[in-house]
Design a protein around this motif. Structure first.
Motif, PDB file in Angstrom:
ATOM      1  N   GLU A 146       0.836  -1.197   0.000  1.00  0.00           N
ATOM      2  CA  GLU A 146       0.000   0.000   0.000  1.00  0.00           C
ATOM      3  C   GLU A 146       0.875   1.253   0.000  1.00  0.00           C
ATOM      4  O   GLU A 146       0.582   2.240  -0.666  1.00  0.00           O
ATOM      5  N   HIS A 147       1.975   1.206   0.768  1.00  0.00           N
ATOM      6  CA  HIS A 147       2.814   2.401   0.955  1.00  0.00           C
ATOM      7  C   HIS A 147       3.524   2.822  -0.333  1.00  0.00           C
ATOM      8  O   HIS A 147       3.555   4.006  -0.661  1.00  0.00           O
ATOM      9  N   ILE A 148       4.101   1.862  -1.058  1.00  0.00           N
ATOM     10  CA  ILE A 148       4.889   2.233  -2.242  1.00  0.00           C
ATOM     11  C   ILE A 148       4.018   2.907  -3.319  1.00  0.00           C
ATOM     12  O   ILE A 148       4.398   3.958  -3.823  1.00  0.00           O
ATOM     13  N   PRO A 149       2.830   2.386  -3.642  1.00  0.00           N
ATOM     14  CA  PRO A 149       1.968   3.119  -4.585  1.00  0.00           C
ATOM     15  C   PRO A 149       1.571   4.511  -4.083  1.00  0.00           C
ATOM     16  O   PRO A 149       1.472   5.456  -4.872  1.00  0.00           O
ATOM     17  N   ARG A 150       1.389   4.678  -2.773  1.00  0.00           N
ATOM     18  CA  ARG A 150       1.037   6.003  -2.231  1.00  0.00           C
ATOM     19  C   ARG A 150       2.180   6.979  -2.423  1.00  0.00           C
ATOM     20  O   ARG A 150       1.987   8.134  -2.780  1.00  0.00           O
ATOM     21  N   LEU A 151       3.392   6.504  -2.143  1.00  0.00           N
ATOM     22  CA  LEU A 151       4.567   7.366  -2.295  1.00  0.00           C
ATOM     23  C   LEU A 151       4.850   7.660  -3.764  1.00  0.00           C
ATOM     24  O   LEU A 151       5.307   8.738  -4.110  1.00  0.00           O
ATOM     25  N   THR A 152       4.552   6.700  -4.618  1.00  0.00           N
ATOM     26  CA  THR A 152       4.715   6.919  -6.063  1.00  0.00           C
ATOM     27  C   THR A 152       3.736   8.006  -6.498  1.00  0.00           C
ATOM     28  O   THR A 152       4.109   8.931  -7.229  1.00  0.00           O
ATOM     29  N   ALA A 153       2.508   7.923  -6.009  1.00  0.00           N
ATOM     30  CA  ALA A 153       1.500   8.951  -6.341  1.00  0.00           C
ATOM     31  C   ALA A 153       1.929  10.314  -5.810  1.00  0.00           C
ATOM     32  O   ALA A 153       1.761  11.343  -6.484  1.00  0.00           O
ATOM     33  N   ILE A 202       3.890  15.815  -7.001  1.00  0.00           N
ATOM     34  CA  ILE A 202       4.712  16.994  -6.729  1.00  0.00           C
ATOM     35  C   ILE A 202       5.773  17.231  -7.799  1.00  0.00           C
ATOM     36  O   ILE A 202       6.137  18.348  -8.069  1.00  0.00           O
ATOM     37  N   GLU A 203       6.257  16.171  -8.419  1.00  0.00           N
ATOM     38  CA  GLU A 203       7.342  16.365  -9.393  1.00  0.00           C
ATOM     39  C   GLU A 203       6.799  16.504 -10.818  1.00  0.00           C
ATOM     40  O   GLU A 203       7.323  17.260 -11.615  1.00  0.00           O
ATOM     41  N   LEU A 204       5.747  15.749 -11.127  1.00  0.00           N
ATOM     42  CA  LEU A 204       5.254  15.749 -12.519  1.00  0.00           C
ATOM     43  C   LEU A 204       3.918  16.458 -12.679  1.00  0.00           C
ATOM     44  O   LEU A 204       3.426  16.612 -13.803  1.00  0.00           O
ATOM     45  N   GLY A 205       3.309  16.837 -11.543  1.00  0.00           N
ATOM     46  CA  GLY A 205       2.028  17.540 -11.620  1.00  0.00           C
ATOM     47  C   GLY A 205       0.853  16.638 -11.962  1.00  0.00           C
ATOM     48  O   GLY A 205      -0.196  17.112 -12.397  1.00  0.00           O
ATOM     49  N   ILE A 206       1.020  15.324 -11.758  1.00  0.00           N
ATOM     50  CA  ILE A 206      -0.081  14.388 -12.042  1.00  0.00           C
ATOM     51  C   ILE A 206      -0.879  14.186 -10.751  1.00  0.00           C
ATOM     52  O   ILE A 206      -0.346  13.672  -9.770  1.00  0.00           O
ATOM     53  N   PRO A 207      -2.158  14.603 -10.710  1.00  0.00           N
ATOM     54  CA  PRO A 207      -2.906  14.466  -9.464  1.00  0.00           C
ATOM     55  C   PRO A 207      -3.138  13.000  -9.095  1.00  0.00           C
ATOM     56  O   PRO A 207      -3.098  12.138  -9.970  1.00  0.00           O
ATOM     57  N   GLY A 208      -3.401  12.731  -7.826  1.00  0.00           N
ATOM     58  CA  GLY A 208      -3.663  11.349  -7.427  1.00  0.00           C
ATOM     59  C   GLY A 208      -3.262  11.034  -6.001  1.00  0.00           C
ATOM     60  O   GLY A 208      -3.633  10.000  -5.476  1.00  0.00           O
ATOM     61  N   PHE A 209      -2.511  11.951  -5.350  1.00  0.00           N
ATOM     62  CA  PHE A 209      -2.120  11.684  -3.963  1.00  0.00           C
ATOM     63  C   PHE A 209      -3.091  12.363  -3.022  1.00  0.00           C
ATOM     64  O   PHE A 209      -3.380  13.555  -3.166  1.00  0.00           O
ATOM     65  N   ASN A 210      -3.616  11.625  -2.065  1.00  0.00           N
ATOM     66  CA  ASN A 210      -4.537  12.255  -1.120  1.00  0.00           C
ATOM     67  C   ASN A 210      -4.196  11.868   0.316  1.00  0.00           C
ATOM     68  O   ASN A 210      -5.064  11.551   1.105  1.00  0.00           O
ATOM     69  N   VAL A 256      16.727  14.322 -11.714  1.00  0.00           N
ATOM     70  CA  VAL A 256      17.492  13.781 -10.593  1.00  0.00           C
ATOM     71  C   VAL A 256      17.701  14.851  -9.519  1.00  0.00           C
ATOM     72  O   VAL A 256      17.284  14.682  -8.368  1.00  0.00           O
ATOM     73  N   GLU A 257      18.322  15.948  -9.897  1.00  0.00           N
ATOM     74  CA  GLU A 257      18.615  16.972  -8.903  1.00  0.00           C
ATOM     75  C   GLU A 257      17.343  17.665  -8.438  1.00  0.00           C
ATOM     76  O   GLU A 257      17.241  18.088  -7.289  1.00  0.00           O
ATOM     77  N   SER A 258      16.359  17.776  -9.329  1.00  0.00           N
ATOM     78  CA  SER A 258      15.128  18.433  -8.940  1.00  0.00           C
ATOM     79  C   SER A 258      14.385  17.616  -7.867  1.00  0.00           C
ATOM     80  O   SER A 258      13.850  18.165  -6.905  1.00  0.00           O
ATOM     81  N   MET A 259      14.392  16.284  -7.992  1.00  0.00           N
ATOM     82  CA  MET A 259      13.743  15.449  -6.967  1.00  0.00           C
ATOM     83  C   MET A 259      14.495  15.526  -5.649  1.00  0.00           C
ATOM     84  O   MET A 259      13.889  15.569  -4.577  1.00  0.00           O
ATOM     85  N   ILE A 260      15.821  15.549  -5.737  1.00  0.00           N
ATOM     86  CA  ILE A 260      16.618  15.613  -4.508  1.00  0.00           C
ATOM     87  C   ILE A 260      16.394  16.956  -3.802  1.00  0.00           C
ATOM     88  O   ILE A 260      16.166  16.999  -2.591  1.00  0.00           O
ATOM     89  N   ASP A 261      16.410  18.042  -4.580  1.00  0.00           N
ATOM     90  CA  ASP A 261      16.168  19.366  -3.986  1.00  0.00           C
ATOM     91  C   ASP A 261      14.814  19.408  -3.294  1.00  0.00           C
ATOM     92  O   ASP A 261      14.657  19.945  -2.201  1.00  0.00           O
ATOM     93  N   ARG A 262      13.822  18.833  -3.965  1.00  0.00           N
ATOM     94  CA  ARG A 262      12.468  18.839  -3.417  1.00  0.00           C
ATOM     95  C   ARG A 262      12.406  18.022  -2.121  1.00  0.00           C
ATOM     96  O   ARG A 262      11.786  18.436  -1.142  1.00  0.00           O
ATOM     97  N   ALA A 263      13.080  16.876  -2.137  1.00  0.00           N
ATOM     98  CA  ALA A 263      13.086  16.022  -0.934  1.00  0.00           C
ATOM     99  C   ALA A 263      13.747  16.754   0.235  1.00  0.00           C
ATOM    100  O   ALA A 263      13.243  16.713   1.367  1.00  0.00           O
TER     101      ALA A 263
END
Ligand code: HEM
Length: 116
Positions: free
Chosen positions: A28-35, A40-48, A89-96
């Motif tokens: 359950e956790h991995i799909p939630r984190l993927t969403a 946040i990175e690609l602008g695809i809605p789906g995380f709640n 790569v760097e954009s995800m790291i900066d965001r994290a």
């Protein structure tokens, strides 16, 4: 995400929170984190979800420490840099890093963390 959380689960500082304390269901956790990342990175809605509330519930029982945020970022950075290349790569790291910093201040009883 599975590679990253595989490392988190085996880590001496983070593993016990996910495996022992939260008893996270990885299916359950991995799909939630993927969403979460797709949103946040690609602008695809789906995380709640509600990360601050969930982290706070855990931190009230055993306060999150700065070194745990440090380790989280270190594993995330190693996983992303080790497996991918390109501008994301760097954009995800900066965001994290930004989120970890904000979370360490928003999560109840957490010890504030900033990158060195
Ligand atoms: C000290 C560092 C951290 C620890 C120990 C930690 C631990 C956890 C745990 C155990 C959960 C599952 C909670 C549950 O399902 O009951 C969780 C959820 C989550 N965490 Fe973290 N986390 C940390 C840092 C971070 C950071 C830096 C991010 C983002 C960059 C993040 C994003 C999330 C998200 C999006 C969820 C899902 C929330 C939901 O499903 O509502 N976490 N975290």
């Amino acid at each position: 995400m599975s590679r990253f959380y595989g490392r988190v689960a085996e880590d001496s500082l983070l593993g016990p929170v996910f495996v022992g304390q939260a008893e996270v269901d990885w299916h359950e956790h991995i799909p939630r984190l993927t969403a979460f990342w797709c949103q946040i990175e690609l602008g695809i809605p789906g995380f709640n979800g509600a990360p601050t509330a969930k982290h706070s519930a855990l931190s009230r029982v055993r306060p999150f420490e700065a070194r745990q945020f440090e380790r989280w970022i270190q594993l995330f950075t190693d996983t992303i840099r080790g497996g991918w290349s390109g501008s994301r790569v760097e954009s995800m790291i900066d965001r994290a890093v930004q989120i970890a910093q904000v979370q360490s201040r928003a999560v109840e009883r957490a010890e504030p963390w900033s990158p060195k």
